[in-house]
Design a protein around this motif. Structure first.
Motif, PDB file in Angstrom:
ATOM      1  N   ASP A   1       0.691  -1.221  -0.074  1.00 49.82           N
ATOM      2  CA  ASP A   1       0.017   0.008   0.064  1.00 49.82           C
ATOM      3  C   ASP A   1       0.856   1.326   0.009  1.00 49.82           C
ATOM      4  OD1 ASP A   1      -2.664   1.231   0.289  1.00 49.82           O
ATOM      5  OD2 ASP A   1      -1.775   1.716   2.370  1.00 49.82           O
ATOM      6  N   ALA A   2       1.892   1.194   0.800  1.00 46.76           N
ATOM      7  CA  ALA A   2       2.806   2.504   1.084  1.00 46.76           C
ATOM      8  C   ALA A   2       3.493   2.550  -0.233  1.00 46.76           C
ATOM      9  CB  ALA A   2       3.650   1.988   1.981  1.00 46.76           C
ATOM     10  N   ALA A   3       3.957   1.386  -1.053  1.00 42.49           N
ATOM     11  CA  ALA A   3       4.651   1.730  -2.191  1.00 42.49           C
ATOM     12  C   ALA A   3       3.685   2.297  -3.445  1.00 42.49           C
ATOM     13  CB  ALA A   3       5.084   0.472  -2.902  1.00 42.49           C
ATOM     14  N   GLN A   4       2.527   1.711  -3.248  1.00 44.53           N
ATOM     15  CA  GLN A   4       1.325   2.188  -4.357  1.00 44.53           C
ATOM     16  C   GLN A   4       1.397   3.786  -3.982  1.00 44.53           C
ATOM     17  OE1 GLN A   4       0.106  -0.069  -6.429  1.00 44.53           O
ATOM     18  NE2 GLN A   4      -0.899   1.757  -7.434  1.00 44.53           N
ATOM     19  N   THR A   5       0.943   4.122  -2.844  1.00 40.86           N
ATOM     20  CA  THR A   5       0.508   5.426  -2.340  1.00 40.86           C
ATOM     21  C   THR A   5       1.877   6.244  -2.640  1.00 40.86           C
ATOM     22  OG1 THR A   5      -0.258   4.474  -0.544  1.00 40.86           O
ATOM     23  CG2 THR A   5      -0.210   6.681  -0.399  1.00 40.86           C
ATOM     24  N   MET A   6       3.046   5.706  -2.708  1.00 39.12           N
ATOM     25  CA  MET A   6       4.256   6.613  -3.033  1.00 39.12           C
ATOM     26  C   MET A   6       4.154   6.622  -4.374  1.00 39.12           C
ATOM     27  SD  MET A   6       7.360   5.114  -0.766  1.00 39.12           S
ATOM     28  CE  MET A   6       8.722   5.887  -1.421  1.00 39.12           C
ATOM     29  N   ARG A   7       3.888   5.840  -5.300  1.00 37.09           N
ATOM     30  CA  ARG A   7       3.835   6.181  -6.527  1.00 37.09           C
ATOM     31  C   ARG A   7       2.833   7.144  -6.920  1.00 37.09           C
ATOM     32  NH1 ARG A   7       3.172   0.380  -9.295  1.00 37.09           N
ATOM     33  NH2 ARG A   7       2.146   1.789 -10.976  1.00 37.09           N
ATOM     34  N   THR A   8       1.608   7.078  -6.052  1.00 32.44           N
ATOM     35  CA  THR A   8       0.336   8.004  -6.395  1.00 32.44           C
ATOM     36  C   THR A   8       0.818   9.518  -5.982  1.00 32.44           C
ATOM     37  OG1 THR A   8      -0.946   6.253  -5.844  1.00 32.44           O
ATOM     38  CG2 THR A   8      -2.041   8.283  -5.970  1.00 32.44           C
ATOM     39  N   LEU A   9       1.459   9.632  -5.152  1.00 38.29           N
ATOM     40  CA  LEU A   9       1.867  10.745  -4.556  1.00 38.29           C
ATOM     41  C   LEU A   9       2.817  11.597  -5.292  1.00 38.29           C
ATOM     42  CD1 LEU A   9       2.077  10.055  -0.638  1.00 38.29           C
ATOM     43  CD2 LEU A   9       0.457  11.644  -1.651  1.00 38.29           C
ATOM     44  N   THR A  10       3.892  10.525  -5.685  1.00 36.67           N
ATOM     45  CA  THR A  10       4.887  11.329  -6.775  1.00 36.67           C
ATOM     46  C   THR A  10       4.257  11.854  -7.948  1.00 36.67           C
ATOM     47  OG1 THR A  10       5.376   8.907  -7.316  1.00 36.67           O
ATOM     48  CG2 THR A  10       7.008  10.157  -5.784  1.00 36.67           C
ATOM     49  N   ALA A  11       3.037  10.797  -8.445  1.00 35.19           N
ATOM     50  CA  ALA A  11       2.586  11.316  -9.671  1.00 35.19           C
ATOM     51  C   ALA A  11       1.697  12.484  -9.384  1.00 35.19           C
ATOM     52  CB  ALA A  11       1.465  10.070 -10.096  1.00 35.19           C
ATOM     53  N   THR A  12       1.234  12.682  -8.214  1.00 35.82           N
ATOM     54  CA  THR A  12       0.238  14.021  -7.877  1.00 35.82           C
ATOM     55  C   THR A  12       1.373  15.150  -7.767  1.00 35.82           C
ATOM     56  OG1 THR A  12      -1.066  12.516  -6.416  1.00 35.82           O
ATOM     57  CG2 THR A  12      -1.343  15.106  -6.222  1.00 35.82           C
ATOM     58  N   ILE A  13       2.524  14.767  -7.097  1.00 37.38           N
ATOM     59  CA  ILE A  13       3.495  16.053  -7.154  1.00 37.38           C
ATOM     60  C   ILE A  13       3.971  16.302  -8.695  1.00 37.38           C
ATOM     61  CG2 ILE A  13       5.913  16.481  -6.332  1.00 37.38           C
ATOM     62  CD1 ILE A  13       5.382  14.824  -3.953  1.00 37.38           C
ATOM     63  N   ASN A  14       4.137  15.217  -9.281  1.00 33.54           N
ATOM     64  CA  ASN A  14       4.848  15.832 -10.694  1.00 33.54           C
ATOM     65  C   ASN A  14       3.692  16.326 -11.520  1.00 33.54           C
ATOM     66  OD1 ASN A  14       6.905  14.524 -10.021  1.00 33.54           O
ATOM     67  ND2 ASN A  14       6.666  12.535 -11.137  1.00 33.54           N
ATOM     68  N   THR A  15       2.627  15.849 -11.323  1.00 35.69           N
ATOM     69  CA  THR A  15       1.256  16.502 -12.182  1.00 35.69           C
ATOM     70  C   THR A  15       1.160  18.020 -11.677  1.00 35.69           C
ATOM     71  OG1 THR A  15       0.158  14.370 -11.954  1.00 35.69           O
ATOM     72  CG2 THR A  15      -1.083  16.307 -12.637  1.00 35.69           C
TER      73      THR A  15
ATOM     74  N   VAL B   1       6.323   9.501   5.313  1.00 34.23           N
ATOM     75  CA  VAL B   1       5.505   8.532   6.338  1.00 34.23           C
ATOM     76  C   VAL B   1       5.524   7.045   5.643  1.00 34.23           C
ATOM     77  CG1 VAL B   1       3.390   7.837   7.437  1.00 34.23           C
ATOM     78  CG2 VAL B   1       4.140  10.062   7.441  1.00 34.23           C
ATOM     79  N   LYS B   2       4.903   7.045   4.278  1.00 41.14           N
ATOM     80  CA  LYS B   2       4.888   5.677   3.658  1.00 41.14           C
ATOM     81  C   LYS B   2       6.346   4.981   3.742  1.00 41.14           C
ATOM     82  CE  LYS B   2       0.654   6.348   2.771  1.00 41.14           C
ATOM     83  NZ  LYS B   2      -0.127   5.320   3.748  1.00 41.14           N
ATOM     84  N   GLN B   3       7.387   5.923   3.378  1.00 32.40           N
ATOM     85  CA  GLN B   3       8.619   5.419   3.359  1.00 32.40           C
ATOM     86  C   GLN B   3       8.872   4.742   4.687  1.00 32.40           C
ATOM     87  OE1 GLN B   3      11.513   8.389   2.178  1.00 32.40           O
ATOM     88  NE2 GLN B   3      12.879   7.073   2.118  1.00 32.40           N
ATOM     89  N   ASN B   4       8.712   5.298   5.922  1.00 31.35           N
ATOM     90  CA  ASN B   4       8.844   4.790   7.116  1.00 31.35           C
ATOM     91  C   ASN B   4       8.062   3.364   7.340  1.00 31.35           C
ATOM     92  OD1 ASN B   4      10.690   6.494   8.097  1.00 31.35           O
ATOM     93  ND2 ASN B   4       9.170   7.770   9.127  1.00 31.35           N
ATOM     94  N   ILE B   5       6.924   3.550   6.842  1.00 26.42           N
ATOM     95  CA  ILE B   5       6.284   2.164   6.781  1.00 26.42           C
ATOM     96  C   ILE B   5       7.094   1.079   6.106  1.00 26.42           C
ATOM     97  CG2 ILE B   5       4.024   1.138   6.146  1.00 26.42           C
ATOM     98  CD1 ILE B   5       2.641   3.808   6.549  1.00 26.42           C
ATOM     99  N   ILE B   6       7.337   1.352   4.920  1.00 27.90           N
ATOM    100  CA  ILE B   6       8.450   0.257   4.228  1.00 27.90           C
ATOM    101  C   ILE B   6       9.318  -0.160   4.963  1.00 27.90           C
ATOM    102  CG2 ILE B   6       9.742   0.036   2.261  1.00 27.90           C
ATOM    103  CD1 ILE B   6       7.695   1.633   0.694  1.00 27.90           C
ATOM    104  N   HIS B   7       9.949   0.909   5.696  1.00 24.77           N
ATOM    105  CA  HIS B   7      11.173   0.762   6.562  1.00 24.77           C
ATOM    106  C   HIS B   7      10.955  -0.255   7.597  1.00 24.77           C
ATOM    107  CE1 HIS B   7      14.802   2.735   5.453  1.00 24.77           C
ATOM    108  NE2 HIS B   7      14.158   3.746   4.552  1.00 24.77           N
TER     109      HIS B   7
END
Lengths: 203, 605
Positions: free
Chosen positions: B47-61, B90-96
């Motif tokens: 989920d975190a990895a997914q969210t990270m992708r989404t979030l980066t996409a949002t930022i990029n957009t 936060v998501k990064q920490n989750i993955i950590h």
């Protein structure tokens, strides 16, 4: 004892008494001695045979039981030498065997001891002078060896008189017996009749 | 204590059951928890990895288009960026936090971290406005695209790895559940073996004693009292039973011992008695098999060559006794049986009696052979003596009698009165003596002769006729009449010795004549009382036999008191002997119609 032969008209008889008992010899002789009868005695069988060889007698009274030689022995020797003298066999008891043997040697007069003088005289008379009665006649026939005639005569008398009936039965049995027959068998058949054969048995 | 054992055994099984159940539950719970954790962890990572992708996409957009366009003066609002950056962190920490020690995972995470760091660096450069030139801006855009792509790829990697981890966790769980199965199986096996152990223990403790007891009872029933049952362990419920049983067995043993002892004593006494009896004794069973014989009997049978068996002659009598179920107790030594032993004659009188126990369950026969050889010898001696003496006396007596008769005839000389009286008296004595001698001779004849009967079919009618004829004269002398009755009947012949039969009839008729009053009548009557016998009765009209003499008139030498007639009292005795030898009967009947009746029963031929 005191014979008086001169007085009798009939010829005198010579009698031989054979007994081992002196008193009996004496008694017999005294009883039988008569006017015409002379009695001589012998004390034993051999003596009797001697006397019989020397002179003749009309009748002999013979004791059955004697020492040395018994009455049957005397009878057998006499008959063997052809002496057919009439014999009266005297004994205390008549055994079937003795009776049958005596009868076969033509001795048919028996006297049972003790004997009364009267019996002695009676039997002597019936032997020496058999009356016309059939019974003495029959016995005489038997004594003379004519058994058939005797049986025939007795047959007529048998129904009237037991004595005759007994004699009839006994003689018939002996007649019918073959020489090789068992004597004991015959004795058995006539046994009950034998006691009655004695002259004085019915007394 | 069987109960305790049972309890412990079952408790063990229950405990095992419980522990197996608990272990299974625990293991299952643990597995579920671990699977859940893994799932959750991996899911969060994914989920975190997914969210990270989404979030980066949002930022990029939001921010990259501005980079593509011409540089603008106004500063772009970085609020969103910061917000999303925090979220990404936060998501990064989750993955950590998915502290997996997997090397690949760690590598990917590290690279992701560096990618994120590079990404954020790019945006910081952007926000700092350092890329003002077109080239710089393009460079930065390129860089940010690359980083975004990298981030996206790494996220993708993270997800893949997380998925992989999820799968590997599941397979690990599977392998663990296999182990669990093994564990549970072991426990079940253990429980089963404990149950088996308990079963065998129970069998040993519960079934074996019962089976032993049954076997022992069987043995005791078969008479083996020596057996004792093994004591079971202390505290066993069966110890009571076994000790009670052993007590019973030993009690029985003692009882039997007592019985045996009394039996032995009784047997000993019996043997002593039997051995003390000098006569041979045989004790036989109901089937006449020999049960016991005494030494005398042993010796006798040995000498007869029939060791241990009953001599045939006696066996025959015994068989007759068995048929009639009657004793055979002869008294007369003349009924003795002759046995020849070593050329010597022995007479044994067999006495056979049947015995029965009180409750009639046991019965048998006893045979006692009474040796009467000596008695017989003495008896024979006596008979011979009488016979000899009588004969010896009789012979001279006949001479004396002859002489007396001749004297009384008075043929040659007359006797005077006195002489005649004396000779008459002597003659009477002589006659009496002769009668006595004759009777004595009859006696000796009867005693020696009754065993030698010449039995034959005989006509009773003839016999009666002979007797009647014989006594005709004597009867006439007493003015008597002899009448025969029953002649006309056609009776069967009898089995008899004619001479002896006549003797008996003569005796009866002679007695009747003797006791008849003058002018009386003697009746001889034939009849047939039953199928086996023919009867001849002789009646007289005399005074009869006195009551107290009736039982004795057949005795030897017995004469009823007050009798004046001659004779020595042997007639009836001899008659009885003769009838006995004929297996017939003789007797005196009760007086009826003033008639005295003597009868004989003779067996029909």
């Amino acid at each position: 004892m005191s014979p008086s032969p001169d007085k009798g008209s009939s010829p005198g008889h010579r009698v031989l008494v054979v007994d081992d008992e002196p008193t009996l010899r004496l008694g017999f002789a005294y009883a039988l001695t008569g006017r015409t009868t002379v009695v001589e005695t012998a004390a034993s069988g051999p003596l009797a045979l001697e006397r019989l060889a020397d002179s003749s007698y009309d009748i002999m009274f013979l004791d059955l039981r004697m020492p040395e030689m018994d009455g049957l022995g005397v009878i057998e020797r006499l008959r063997a030498r052809g002496d057919e003298i009439p014999i009266v066999l005297c004994s205390a008891a008549l055994s079937p065997n003795a009776a049958v043997r005596a009868i076969r040697h033509r001795v048919v007069h028996f006297l049972l001891k003790p004997v009364r003088p009267a019996d002695l005289r009676q039997v002597m008379a019936s032997v020496l002078d058999p009356a016309i009665d059939p019974l003495p006649k029959a016995l005489e026939a038997a004594r003379k060896g004519d058994r058939e005639n005797a049986i025939r005569l007795l047959e007529l008398e048998a129904s009237k008189c037991r004595y005759a009936a007994c004699w009839h039965r006994v003689l018939k049995a002996i007649q019918e017996m073959r020489p090789d027959d068992d004597l004991a068998g015959l004795e058995e058949r006539v046994r009950s009749n034998l006691v009655l054969l004695a002259f004085n048995s019915a007394a | 204590m069987l109960r305790l054992k049972l309890f412990y055994g079952l408790l063990t099984i229950i405990l095992l059951l419980w522990s197996v159940g608990a272990a299974a539950l625990l293991l299952m719970g643990d597995t579920v928890t671990r699977f859940d954790n893994r799932l959750r962890m991996d899911y969060r990572s994914i989920d975190a990895a997914q969210t990270m992708r989404t979030l980066t996409a949002t930022i990029n957009t939001r921010y990259l288009p501005s980079l593509a366009g011409a540089p603008t003066e106004h500063v772009l609002d970085r609020t969103l960026y910061d917000e999303l950056k925090k979220e990404i962190q936060v998501k990064q920490n989750i993955i950590h936090s998915d502290g997996s020690n997997d090397e690949r995972w760690q590598g990917v995470v590290t690279r992701l971290d560096s990618a994120v760091a590079s990404y954020f660096e790019g945006y910081e450069t952007f926000f700092a406005g350092l890329a003002q030139t077109r080239g710089d801006r393009e460079k930065l855009l390129q860089f940010q695209s690359t980083q975004t792509q990298r981030l996206t790829d790494l996220s993708e990697n993270v997800m893949t790895l997380a998925e992989e981890k999820l799968f590997s966790g599941a397979s690990q769980l599977r392998s663990e559940s296999g182990k669990n199965t093994l564990f549970v199986g072991t426990l079940v096996l253990l429980g089963t073996s404990v149950a088996a152990l308990i079963y065998f223990q129970l069998v040993r403790q519960l079934v074996d004693p019962v089976a032993n007891l049954r076997r022992s009872i069987e043995e005791i029933r078969n008479g083996n009292f020596e057996l004792t049952m093994p004591e079971p362990g202390q505290g066993s419920e069966f110890s009571n039973v076994v000790s009670a049983f052993n007590d019973m067995a030993s009690e029985l043993k003692v009882r039997r011992g007592e019985n045996d002892e009394s039996l032995l004593r009784a047997n000993f006494v019996n043997r002593a008695i039997l051995e003390a009896i000098p006569s041979p004794v045989f004790v036989l069973g109901d089937d006449t098999g020999i049960v016991q014989i005494n030494p005398a009997a042993e010796q006798l049978t040995e000498e007869l060559g029939v060791t241990g068996r009953l001599p045939l002659k006696i066996q025959r009598i015994l068989d007759e006794c068995r048929e009639k179920s009657a004793h055979f107790l002869p008294e007369d030594p003349r009924e003795a049986l002759l046995f020849r032993i070593h050329e010597e004659e022995f007479y044994y009188l067999p006495r056979i009696f049947r015995f029965e126990s009180e409750n009639a369950t046991e019965s048998g026969w006893a045979v006692l052979l009474h040796n009467v050889s000596r008695i017989r010898w003495l008896d024979d001696m006596k008979t011979n003596l009488i016979s000899t003496v009588s004969h010896e006396i009789k012979t001279p007596l006949t001479g004396i009698r002859m002489v007396l008769h001749l004297l009384l005839e008075e043929r040659s000389s007359q006797l005077d009165e006195m002489q005649k009286l004396m000779v008459t008296s002597a003659n009477e004595d002589c006659e009496r003596l002769l009668v006595t001698l004759n009777t004595l001779l009859d006696l000796s004849r009867a005693e020696s002769g009754t065993t030698h009967l010449a039995l034959a079919p005989v006509s009773m009618k003839d016999s009666v006729a002979r007797t009647a004829h014989l006594y005709q004269r004597a009867a006439a002398a007493g003015d008597l009449e002899i009448v025969t009755e029953g002649d006309e009947n056609d009776y069967p012949q009898v089995r008899a010795d004619p001479v002896r039969l006549d003797e008996v009839l003569n005796n009866l008729v002679s007695n009747a004549i003797k006791h008849s009053p003058r002018g009386g009548r003697v009746t001889i009557r034939q009849s047939q009382p039953d199928a086996d016998y023919l009867r001849v009765s002789v009646f007289d009209q005399g005074a009869g036999v006195p009551d107290d003499s009736q039982s004795r008139i057949f005795e030897r030498f017995y004469r009823a008191p007050g009798q004046k007639s001659d004779g020595v009292g042997l007639g009836l005795f001899i008659s009885r002997e003769i009838m006995r030898a004929h297996e017939g009967r003789i007797g005196l009947r009760e007086r009826t119609n003033d008639l005295t009746e003597f009868y004989i029963d003779v067996p029909i031929a």
